[in-house]
Motif scaffolding. Structure first.
Motif: not given
Length: 122
Positions: A1-13
């Protein structure tokens, strides 16, 4: 089983991000599925967790995040998502998805996805 995460990044407060974790493999059952986060030099902490049982799904949040973060899953796609709103600089951490998964060959085991960095600028 593998888990692949995505969606992080830089965002303003005050902004929003959605993280997605996708589980892949053969013939598995997900017992729990959730998100943790970790700041440098600190312990990894629970963000939100979905637990599956015969009675349905139960969700647990870190109390101090439940008003801003929402976890939801797509069982058909074996994905779990974390919608993060009203982000603050203190939310800047590496976010990890985790699943406890049962397979016929190995029984129940914990699996971690690779971390995805969330950075919130002030």
């Amino acid at each position: 089983v593998q888990l692949q995460a995505s969606g992080g990044g830089l965002v303003q407060a005050g902004g929003s991000l959605r993280l997605t974790c996708a589980a892949s493999g053969d013939n598995f059952i997900i017992n729990t599925y959730g998100w943790y986060r970790q700041a440098p030099g600190k312990q990894r902490e629970l963000v939100a967790l979905i637990t599956h049982s015969a009675n349905g799904a139960r969700i647990k949040y870190a109390d101090y995040l439940k008003d801003r973060f929402t976890i939801f899953e797509d069982t058909a796609e074996n994905t779990v998502n974390l919608q993060m709103n009203s982000l603050r600089p203190e939310d800047t951490m590496t976010y990890f998805c985790k699943a406890n998964v049962w397979t016929a060959s190995s029984g129940s085991n914990d699996y971690w996805g690779q971390g995805t960095q969330v950075t919130v600028s002030s």
